[in-house]
Design a protein around this motif. Structure first.
Motif, PDB file in Angstrom:
ATOM      1  N   UNK A 183      -3.875 -10.893 -14.564  1.00  0.00           N
ATOM      2  CA  UNK A 183      -2.641 -10.254 -15.049  1.00  0.00           C
ATOM      3  C   UNK A 183      -2.802  -8.740 -15.012  1.00  0.00           C
ATOM      4  N   UNK A 184      -3.991  -8.245 -15.419  1.00  0.00           N
ATOM      5  CA  UNK A 184      -4.220  -6.798 -15.400  1.00  0.00           C
ATOM      6  C   UNK A 184      -4.243  -6.277 -13.975  1.00  0.00           C
ATOM      7  N   UNK A 185      -4.861  -7.030 -13.045  1.00  0.00           N
ATOM      8  CA  UNK A 185      -4.871  -6.617 -11.630  1.00  0.00           C
ATOM      9  C   UNK A 185      -3.449  -6.558 -11.082  1.00  0.00           C
ATOM     10  N   UNK A 186      -2.657  -7.585 -11.418  1.00  0.00           N
ATOM     11  CA  UNK A 186      -1.260  -7.614 -10.944  1.00  0.00           C
ATOM     12  C   UNK A 186      -0.476  -6.440 -11.512  1.00  0.00           C
ATOM     13  N   UNK A 187      -0.684  -6.180 -12.810  1.00  0.00           N
ATOM     14  CA  UNK A 187       0.006  -5.060 -13.454  1.00  0.00           C
ATOM     15  C   UNK A 187      -0.437  -3.725 -12.847  1.00  0.00           C
ATOM     16  N   UNK A 188      -1.762  -3.584 -12.597  1.00  0.00           N
ATOM     17  CA  UNK A 188      -2.255  -2.347 -11.982  1.00  0.00           C
ATOM     18  C   UNK A 188      -1.694  -2.178 -10.566  1.00  0.00           C
ATOM     19  N   UNK A 189      -1.598  -3.294  -9.862  1.00  0.00           N
ATOM     20  CA  UNK A 189      -1.044  -3.233  -8.507  1.00  0.00           C
ATOM     21  C   UNK A 189       0.418  -2.779  -8.543  1.00  0.00           C
ATOM     22  N   UNK A 190       1.158  -3.308  -9.491  1.00  0.00           N
ATOM     23  CA  UNK A 190       2.557  -2.905  -9.619  1.00  0.00           C
ATOM     24  C   UNK A 190       2.659  -1.444 -10.034  1.00  0.00           C
ATOM     25  N   UNK A 208       0.431   0.812  -9.482  1.00  0.00           N
ATOM     26  CA  UNK A 208       0.014   1.614  -8.330  1.00  0.00           C
ATOM     27  C   UNK A 208       1.153   1.790  -7.335  1.00  0.00           C
ATOM     28  N   UNK A 209       1.893   0.718  -7.045  1.00  0.00           N
ATOM     29  CA  UNK A 209       3.045   0.821  -6.133  1.00  0.00           C
ATOM     30  C   UNK A 209       4.123   1.714  -6.720  1.00  0.00           C
ATOM     31  N   UNK A 210       4.351   1.545  -8.029  1.00  0.00           N
ATOM     32  CA  UNK A 210       5.390   2.339  -8.687  1.00  0.00           C
ATOM     33  C   UNK A 210       5.024   3.814  -8.670  1.00  0.00           C
ATOM     34  N   UNK A 211       3.724   4.113  -9.010  1.00  0.00           N
ATOM     35  CA  UNK A 211       3.287   5.507  -9.009  1.00  0.00           C
ATOM     36  C   UNK A 211       3.307   6.099  -7.592  1.00  0.00           C
ATOM     37  N   UNK A 212       2.894   5.261  -6.657  1.00  0.00           N
ATOM     38  CA  UNK A 212       2.907   5.751  -5.270  1.00  0.00           C
ATOM     39  C   UNK A 212       4.326   6.055  -4.822  1.00  0.00           C
ATOM     40  N   UNK A 213       5.267   5.218  -5.181  1.00  0.00           N
ATOM     41  CA  UNK A 213       6.664   5.441  -4.808  1.00  0.00           C
ATOM     42  C   UNK A 213       7.209   6.690  -5.480  1.00  0.00           C
TER      43      UNK A 213
END
Length: 155
Positions: free
Chosen positions: A118-125, A127-132
């Motif tokens: 869950x933490x990996x999924x949240x970090x991935x999201x 990361x995508x959000x911050x990158x965007x």
């Protein structure tokens, strides 16, 4: 000089000796001999009784020792049985505790795995959000028609 025997005196002495012997025999010798024989008989009876009692005492002592040995064997067997039973119970308790610990460890491991995913999924999201968001700020315009900015910021 020769003194002839006086047969009258001789027979009188013999008769008086026999009379005295008979009287003394009846009054003194027989009762005394009877007393001695009775005493000897009682001593023999007491000796026999004493030997019998000693044999009985030895037999009782041997029986007591045998019973005591039997009781000791029984106590040792019972103690060994109780010890084995306690060891078996301890082994069961140890196995139950190990199984419980294994189960708890597996549950904790599974929970950590789910939380990690869950933490990996949240970090991935994130990361995508911050990158965007970073890309939008760098470019100064929204990416893909503004669909990527779902963070709720009002710029």
């Amino acid at each position: 000089m020769h003194i002839p025997p006086n047969w009258g005196t001789f027979f009188t002495l013999i008769v008086s000796f026999l009379v005295f012997w008979f009287i003394f025999s009846r009054l003194f010798f027989r009762p005394f001999l009877n007393l001695l024989s009775e005493r000897e008989r009682r001593f023999k009876e007491l000796n026999d009784r004493t030997e019998e009692l000693i044999k009985q005492a030895r037999a009782a002592e041997e029986e007591r020792e045998a019973r005591l040995a039997e009781i000791r064997k029984s106590a040792i067997a019972r103690r060994e049985s109780e010890r084995r039973k306690a060891e078996a119970e301890a082994a069961q308790m140890m196995e139950a505790a190990k199984a419980e610990a294994r189960e708890t460890l597996e549950q904790v491991h599974a929970k950590i795995e789910t939380e990690l995913k869950a933490a990996e999924h949240e970090l991935e999201q994130m990361g995508h959000s911050l990158a965007s968001e970073l890309a939008e700020r760098v470019l100064g315009r929204p990416l893909n028609g503004g669909a990527a900015t779902t963070t709720g910021k009002n710029n």
